[in-house]
Design an enzyme around this catalytic site. Structure first.
Site, PDB file in Angstrom:
ATOM      1  N   LYS A 199       3.271  11.051  -3.582  1.00  0.00           N
ATOM      2  CA  LYS A 199       2.117  10.541  -4.582  1.00  0.00           C
ATOM      3  C   LYS A 199       1.481  11.677  -5.026  1.00  0.00           C
ATOM      4  CE  LYS A 199      -1.378   7.023  -3.534  1.00  0.00           C
ATOM      5  NZ  LYS A 199      -1.809   5.884  -2.561  1.00  0.00           N
ATOM      6  N   ASP A 217     -12.866   5.497   1.621  1.00  0.00           N
ATOM      7  CA  ASP A 217     -11.332   5.174   1.886  1.00  0.00           C
ATOM      8  C   ASP A 217     -10.703   6.671   1.904  1.00  0.00           C
ATOM      9  OD1 ASP A 217      -8.565   4.962   2.081  1.00  0.00           O
ATOM     10  OD2 ASP A 217      -8.523   3.562   0.480  1.00  0.00           O
ATOM     11  N   ASP A 224       1.012  -1.176   0.052  1.00  0.00           N
ATOM     12  CA  ASP A 224      -0.106   0.147  -0.187  1.00  0.00           C
ATOM     13  C   ASP A 224       0.973   1.227  -0.101  1.00  0.00           C
ATOM     14  OD1 ASP A 224      -1.586   2.106   0.625  1.00  0.00           O
ATOM     15  OD2 ASP A 224      -2.165   1.430   2.475  1.00  0.00           O
ATOM     16  N   GLU A 243      -7.235   0.781  -4.335  1.00  0.00           N
ATOM     17  CA  GLU A 243      -7.148   0.772  -2.754  1.00  0.00           C
ATOM     18  C   GLU A 243      -8.415   0.408  -2.247  1.00  0.00           C
ATOM     19  OE1 GLU A 243      -5.621   4.562  -2.122  1.00  0.00           O
ATOM     20  OE2 GLU A 243      -3.616   4.007  -2.882  1.00  0.00           O
TER      21      GLU A 243
END
Ligand code: AMP
Length: 528
Positions: A76, A209, A13, A181
């Site tokens: 990211k 999420d 992850d 994800e």
């Protein structure tokens, strides 16, 4: 590029603020979350240059206030983006480290100790984080790790996915698959709840999420045979805990200005200390209703001291919290499921600990309790490890039976125009694959020539939901020259879009009746 392979595999992850790695342990018949060398199960997604070496994870984060200009975080957010993108420019404004435009319009992080090799692309920075996780896994497992499944936000574009694949490759891994994800979290949830024999045969599950940098919402269908079907995805690749921190930092900067008549906003070290203090205060406010932010010798010898209540934190961030709910509503609409028909609402990601977020979700679902049975920090890596075990044929029977059907998050289409002609190109987006189409998929569209004797066509590929291509993400383009002379619409160019299981696109253009073909893979690997 990605293949089914045997051997040791891990699930990664790769988060905006924290990353996590997990693997299937045949010996223990379970997935284990692998601790880093400090013994922690989550590792800061942080890379620093100390003048001699690169530091990764905790070592990098621990020196961030001393060395803010050489400590890279939130990378990211830059993956697969162009330097000029307005949102990249906004992020850059708040970063203490320098970001410049590199080759191919890529944002490049520059370390202060500038020398050859100390300019890094987002993929290179991410690869250092991945390598660190790979090494932790190797130390824990006592064996070399070659294969990995890496998670990406469901709402990641094609370019962001390519950049993630590239980062894994640079870290020395064979990336067997990218998985969204929330789908990964859903696998963890599914395995956890597969013994629920009294439940309905088919369940609608919404995964919410909210992490450090990204927000994803997915609507999934679970059936008792172990098939997980994603119905719709939504979200924002730039919405998460970091944004809440930034709102707090800006509030504190203003308060300090009012109280002390000093503007510290340009001081990188002071700003970094404030950011860390605000993040801590934000976490405190998830379990208490008031806290204070205290920083000694904050700026020009003056201390910083401010009390903040949970109510104030919620008020400051209300506009961002509301955005999350809007994405939930849209995802339900896209999946054509009424909120009353959602059986479970699963929350994952560190920011779902914020009480106001939970309260808003419960109210939205008319009092339905949220499902918190899976670990908010670890569920995504857990699901990726399950898929990694499945793809490398090392998992148990439950994993072998598991089937996942995902969807493409954004529409893909073309704009066609004519090279070197005064004919102005149409800006309309001609959608070839609509969003939320199950993947892998292949779809095609036929495009006739626009006028007599047209001798070329340029195919520009875009991703996004606007009907105007200029509002969407440009992925690439290719030309088909030498079309035979013919009246308008007689020559037909067939564009064929295929998306693989990683969500990565390949485009093929074929001219009928000549049979001339040209393809475009947006793949970074293909350009090497
Ligand atoms: P993730 O990307 O899922 O690891 O989430 C990281 C984000 O969750 C960071 O922005 C953290 O500040 C945030 N976070 C973690 N714990 C809490 C908490 N107790 N309350 C509010 N935010 C939290």
């Amino acid at each position: 590029m990605s293949k089914r392979v045997g051997g040791t595999s891990i699930g990664i992850d790769l988060g905006t603020t924290y990353s996590c790695v997990a693997a299937w342990f045949s010996k223990h018949n379970r997935v284990e979350i692998i601790p880093n060398e400090q013994g922690n199960k989550i590792t800061p997604s942080c890379v620093a240059w100390d003048g001699t070496d690169f530091l990764v994870g905790e070592a990098a984060k621990n020196q961030i206030t001393r060395n803010p200009k050489n400590t890279i975080y939130d990378v990211k957010r830059l993956m697969g983006s162009r330097f000029k993108d307005s949102r990249v420019q906004m992020d850059i404004k708040s970063f203490p480290f320098k970001v410049i435009e590199g080759l191919g319009e890529k944002p490049m992080m520059v370390f202060e100790h500038e020398s050859i090799g100390n300019k890094c692309s987002p993929e290179e920075i991410s690869s250092k984080i991945i390598k660190n996780l790979k090494e932790a896994a190797e130390a824990y497992l006592g064996t070399e790790v070659i294969n990995a499944v890496i998670t990406v936000p469901a709402y990641f574009s094609d370019q962001q996915r390519q950049a993630t694949m590239d980062a894994g490759f640079l870290a020395g891994l064979n990336v067997m698959r990218l998985i969204n994800e929330p789908t990964s979290a859903a696998i963890a949830y599914g395995l956890d709840n597969s013994g629920d024999i009294d439940g309905p045969d088919v369940k609608n599950v919404l995964v919410f999420d909210l992490g450090g940098g990204t927000f994803d919402v997915s609507l999934l269908n679970f059936n008792k045979a172990g098939i997980i079907t994603v119905k719709a995805v939504g979200g924002d690749t730039r919405l998460g805990g970091e944004d809440f921190d930034e709102v707090m930092v800006n509030h504190c900067v203003q308060e300090f200005k009012k109280k002390e008549n000093k503007d510290m906003s340009k001081n990188a070290k002071a700003r970094m200390r404030l950011k860390i203090a605000c993040e801590r205060a934000k976490r405190d406010l998830s379990s208490t209703t008031r806290t204070s932010i205290e920083i000694d010798s904050f700026y020009e010898g003056v201390d910083f001291s401010m009390k903040i209540t949970r109510a104030k934190f919620e008020e400051l961030n209300a506009h961002l919290f509301v955005k999350c709910l809007e994405h939930v509503e849209k995802c339900l609409r896209d999946g054509d499921v009424h909120k009353n028909d959602v059986d479970d609402v699963v929350i994952v990601g560190g920011s779902t600990r914020i009480p106001k977020i939970q309260q808003m979700l419960i109210e939205f679902f008319d009092g339905k309790p949220l499902c918190k049975s899976i670990n908010a920090d670890e569920a995504v890596a857990y699901g990726a490890a399950v898929l990694a075990a499945k793809l490398s044929d090392t998992g148990n029977n439950k994993m072998k039976e598991l089937i996942m059907l995902d969807v493409t998050p954004l529409s893909l289409g073309v704009r066609t125009c004519v090279k070197d002609k005064s004919v102005s190109p149409v800006n309309d987006m001609l959608v070839v694959i609509p969003k939320n189409t199950p993947i892998p998929t292949v779809k095609q569209k036929k495009l006739g020539t626009a006028y007599d004797n047209q001798d070329n066509v340029q195919i520009d590929v875009y991703q996004g939901e606007s009907s105007e291509t200029k509002e969407n993400i440009f992925l690439g383009s290719f030309n088909i020259d030498g079309l035979p002379a013919a009246p308008a619409r007689e020559i037909v160019v067939t564009v064929c879009f295929s998306i693989d299981a990683n969500g990565i696109l390949n485009v093929l253009g074929e001219v009928k009746p000549t049979g001339y073909k040209k393809s475009m893979s947006v793949a970074i690997f293909a350009q090497r």
